[in-house]
Scaffold this active site. Structure first.
Site, PDB file in Angstrom:
ATOM      1  N   CYS A  21      -2.561  14.203  39.226  1.00  0.00           N
ATOM      2  CA  CYS A  21      -2.797  13.094  38.298  1.00  0.00           C
ATOM      3  C   CYS A  21      -3.597  13.576  37.091  1.00  0.00           C
ATOM      4  CB  CYS A  21      -3.528  11.951  38.992  1.00  0.00           C
ATOM      5  SG  CYS A  21      -5.224  12.351  39.397  1.00  0.00           S
ATOM      6  N   CYS A  24      -6.787  15.595  37.565  1.00  0.00           N
ATOM      7  CA  CYS A  24      -6.602  17.032  37.853  1.00  0.00           C
ATOM      8  C   CYS A  24      -6.503  17.812  36.546  1.00  0.00           C
ATOM      9  CB  CYS A  24      -5.321  17.256  38.664  1.00  0.00           C
ATOM     10  SG  CYS A  24      -5.279  16.420  40.248  1.00  0.00           S
ATOM     11  N   ASP A 436       9.583  18.537  -3.509  1.00  0.00           N
ATOM     12  CA  ASP A 436       9.829  19.627  -4.451  1.00  0.00           C
ATOM     13  C   ASP A 436      11.270  19.491  -4.940  1.00  0.00           C
ATOM     14  OD1 ASP A 436       9.379  22.129  -5.781  1.00  0.00           O
ATOM     15  OD2 ASP A 436      10.618  23.063  -4.231  1.00  0.00           O
ATOM     16  N   ASP A 636       9.843  24.430   0.240  1.00  0.00           N
ATOM     17  CA  ASP A 636      10.518  25.532   0.939  1.00  0.00           C
ATOM     18  C   ASP A 636       9.577  26.328   1.835  1.00  0.00           C
ATOM     19  OD1 ASP A 636       9.038  27.104  -0.749  1.00  0.00           O
ATOM     20  OD2 ASP A 636      10.727  27.827  -1.928  1.00  0.00           O
ATOM     21  N   ASP A 640       5.571  26.704  -2.049  1.00  0.00           N
ATOM     22  CA  ASP A 640       4.767  25.479  -1.980  1.00  0.00           C
ATOM     23  C   ASP A 640       3.681  25.557  -0.918  1.00  0.00           C
ATOM     24  OD1 ASP A 640       6.503  24.157  -3.904  1.00  0.00           O
ATOM     25  OD2 ASP A 640       7.990  24.143  -2.309  1.00  0.00           O
TER      26      ASP A 640
END
Length: 741
Positions: A21, A24, A436, A636, A640
């Site tokens: 669970c 843990c 862009d 790209d 950028d």
């Protein structure tokens, strides 16, 4: 940790076994984070993995494995786990066997219990099933053999100073079993059968919990379908040419530099470069483009793409984990294994959940025993057991990671790679997008569209040959478009006697003794060329979104050439979709105002930021953020990079084979701008799904615990509801795998 230390950090992935669970997962995470040298550890309950960032100088992988084992769990480096699905299948088979045996042994007890009720008195119950000694014989293997796993896990949890779901299960079932054992001992010498035994409570509970775990494991196995799909794309073998012989080998044995023969209809095994042959390659699995791409000598090819019609000889450049597909699989795995910030809520709750539930169960017992039904020990015990059993932190622990797995997996199938759960979460908040222009809104491949020769000049072909010959040595994309356009008109190029690129202005070259200038107005002004006759036409071309360049021969204006980067077919549709999602769309470019505005008009974009230098793009992002916007930058991923890093979410358009994947938070593998609204919609759907899961997991406990404490829920019904809660959360998350965008 200092920046120097962090720069030398490494990452490790461990496959964890034995978690039951959220408590843990929290305990392992805390234990690993306490180790010296570990800067961050994230444990994913749904994937059963741990991702650790650590300093190798301070801590080693065996140290981390030892720590996990000290906490009572198993761990192995993920690379050593050949296929996690194999161990998952083995675990499912093992749980299925346990469930079958448990169900068979519990059936007589359930039958006897059903016959107790007044409205079911018509059901025949064999006399043997009512015998307390028979009940003890069938209940003991279920409790102490099949249920032993709960005792082991509970002991390990308590030994480490915490509590998990198994503590609740062990407490609840033990109370029922050992109280029934006490009553059985009391029946020695008593001829009457005891009708108030609780063996069925413990046995049926264990059976239902095993059933819930089995369903959960099967559902979790389905939630990583995206990884399986991506792995299935890989070629299995490669036809390698070694020492003049063609030999077929497993793709894992291909090494960099190997020459591979790829026949028509075969998958290209690894990333490489074509050294011989001409063919069309279907790259749709990566780019989404259905039209095959022509390949010839010198062209790059990507592993797992399909060779259509020619024979290619390919030299391997990237193999194994370095290939584009392996990198994509790695990104998807990391996204599925990462933790979204929203999960912190669930982590905090599950950390204090079990002790609170044990407290509520104890209060419930005391209230019933000393107050509501004074002196009725078995009745009070039954209510306390129901409280212990219905309260399960499992659903809470699974709420977020299963949705992140399913959401990021579905996104990957659509060509959208989220680098982590935090980015999948953050994307839904985006309300402004900077696009862009070149290569994002437009195709990024300019074409020669117009040639206007000055009045009085003849022999156009000769002039075009000079222009093409002057531009052929320039590496600028516009120059390449001019050269390709002139050659496409069947004109042969000449050798230039001299060539000079003038950055920001254009080029200067000498061809056949003629001095040529090709470039901007500034270039013409610099060399005193009169361009009055060309200006009106030039402005007209620029208003159409074309980049116009002036040509002078021997100091006199000679021609005007225009190049256009046309918008992608889907750009306008994508912009409309983004605007319908309530997102502000802005186009940003280094191009001039008129060209930029023309492109924006074609794409349906109202706001344009033109003539912005690469370093200025990051400042524009900051301005929007200062105005309170959550900003995504789409570019790209290389030019950028500053803006991508500054934005709340950086999205890289590309095939996922270059720096784009490193620079951005999200990689849009397909060049189609529709991937942007798809990514935002997928993020919104995933966050809605997580909130639904968290709501139901919490609401289930808020409603269930008071009902159980009030005595309106038999323990076996509480067990069934608990199992159902975890399964329902996982199934709700799996709906994302079929999400339509």
């Amino acid at each position: 940790m200092s920046t120097v230390e962090s720069s030398h950090n490494e990452q490790a992935s461990l496959q964890i076994t034995g978690m039951t669970c959220a408590a843990c997962a929290n305990r392992i995470e805390k234990g690993l984070n306490k180790l010296e040298g570990v800067s961050q550890a994230t444990v994913n309950l749904a994937l059963e993995t741990a991702r650790i960032e650590f300093a190798p100088a301070s801590v080693s992988i065996p140290d981390m494995i030892k720590k996990v084992e000290q906490l009572g769990y198993g761990a192995k480096p993920k690379e050593e786990v050949k296929d996690p699905r194999d161990s998952k299948r083995q675990e499912i088979r093992k749980q299925s066997r346990k469930l079958l045996i448990s169900a068979i042994l519990s059936l007589p007890l359930l039958w006897a219990m059903v016959g107790h009720f007044s409205f079911t008195s018509w059901i025949w119950v064999p006399e043997l099933f009512m015998n307390p000694w028979f009940q003890l014989i069938v209940a003991t293997p279920v409790q102490l053999v099949i249920g032993w796993q709960f005792y082991v896990s509970a002991y390990k949890a308590l030994r480490n100073g915490s509590a998990n779901m198994d503590v609740l299960v062990a407490l609840g079932t033990s109370a029922a079993y050992f109280y029934s054992l006490y009553l059985t001992m009391q029946s020695i010498g008593n001829m009457h059968h005891q009708v108030d035994m609780y063996y069925e409570t413990s046995s049926v509970l264990i059976t239902l919990i095993l059933m819930g775990k089995l369903f959960e494991a099967m559902a979790k196995g389905r939630s990583s379908e995206a990884i399986k799909t991506l792995m299935g794309l890989r070629a299995k073998t490669a036809l390698v040419i070694r020492e003049g012989q063609e030999i077929s080998i497993p793709v894992e044995e291909v090494v960099v530099g190997d020459v591979i023969l790829v026949k028509p209809g075969e998958k290209i095994p690894v990333d490489g470069e074509v050294i011989e042959g001409i063919s069309a390659v279907d790259e749709s699995m990566l780019t989404g483009e259905s039209i095959p791409v022509d390949k010839r000598g010198g062209d790059p090819v990507i592993g797992a793409t399909l060779n259509k019609n020619g024979v290619l000889k390919v030299r391997a450049t990237k193999v194994g984990k370095e290939t584009a597909l392996s990198q994509i699989i790695k990104v998807v795995e990391e996204a599925q294994g990462s933790k979204a910030p929203i999960q912190r809520v669930a982590d905090v709750i599950s950390g204090i959940f079990v002790p609170i539930v044990v407290g509520i169960a104890a209060v419930t017992f005391l209230v019933w025993y000393f107050g509501v039904d004074s002196g009725n020990f078995s009745g009070a015990l039954e209510k306390a057991i129901a409280v212990l059993v219905i309260a399960c932190p499992c659903a809470l622990g699974l709420a977020t990671p299963t949705s992140i797995m399913a959401g990021s997996g579905r996104a990957a199938e659509l060509g959208i790679l989220f680098k982590g759960g935090e980015h999948l979460e953050a994307t839904h908040r985006i309300d402004a997008i900077l696009l862009d222009k070149t290569g994002t809104v437009t195709k990024g491949k300019p074409e020669l569209t117009d040639i206007e020769v000055a009045a009085g000049l003849d022999n156009d072909k000769r002039l075009l040959a000079w222009i093409g010959s002057a531009e052929r040595h320039s590496e600028h994309p516009l120059a390449e478009a001019i050269v390709a356009g002139i050659q496409g008109r069947g004109i042969d190029l000449l050798e230039s006697e001299s060539f000079e690129a003038i950055p920001g202005y254009g080029v200067k070259a000498v061809v056949e003794g003629q001095e040529l200038l090709i470039g901007t107005r500034k270039l013409m002004d610099k060399y005193g060329v009169n361009i009055e006759s060309a200006l009106t036409k030039m402005v007209g071309l620029e208003e159409e979104g074309k980049t116009a360049m002036l040509v002078a021969v021997n100091g006199s204006y000679a021609a005007l050439v225009a190049v256009a980067d046309t918008i992608k077919e889907t750009s306008q549709q994508a912009v409309t979709r983004l605007q319908s999602l309530g997102i502000q769309v802005i186009m940003i470019t280094g191009d001039n105002e008129r060209t930029a505005q023309a492109i924006a008009n074609q794409a349906g974009i109202q706001e344009v930021l033109a003539e912005v230098l690469p370093e200025g793009k990051a400042n524009e992002v900051k301005k929007l953020q200062a105005a309170g916007k959550k900003v995504a930058m789409v570019g790209d991923g290389i030019n950028d990079a500053p803006a991508l890093a500054t934005a709340d979410i950086g999205m890289a358009i590309g095939t996922g084979t270059d720096v784009a994947m490193e620079a951005a938070d999200v990689t849009l593998m397909r060049g189609d701008l529709n991937s942007i609204p798809d990514a935002i919609s997928m993020s919104r759907k995933t966050m809605l799904n997580i909130k639904q899961n968290l709501f139901w997991a919490l609401a289930y406990n808020v409603i269930g615990i008071p009902i159980a404490a009030s005595g309106y829920l038999a323990p076996w019904l509480a067990g069934a509801a608990m199992a159902l809660s975890s399964v329902s959360v996982v199934l709700n998350a799996l709906r994302l795998q079929r999400a339509k965008l």
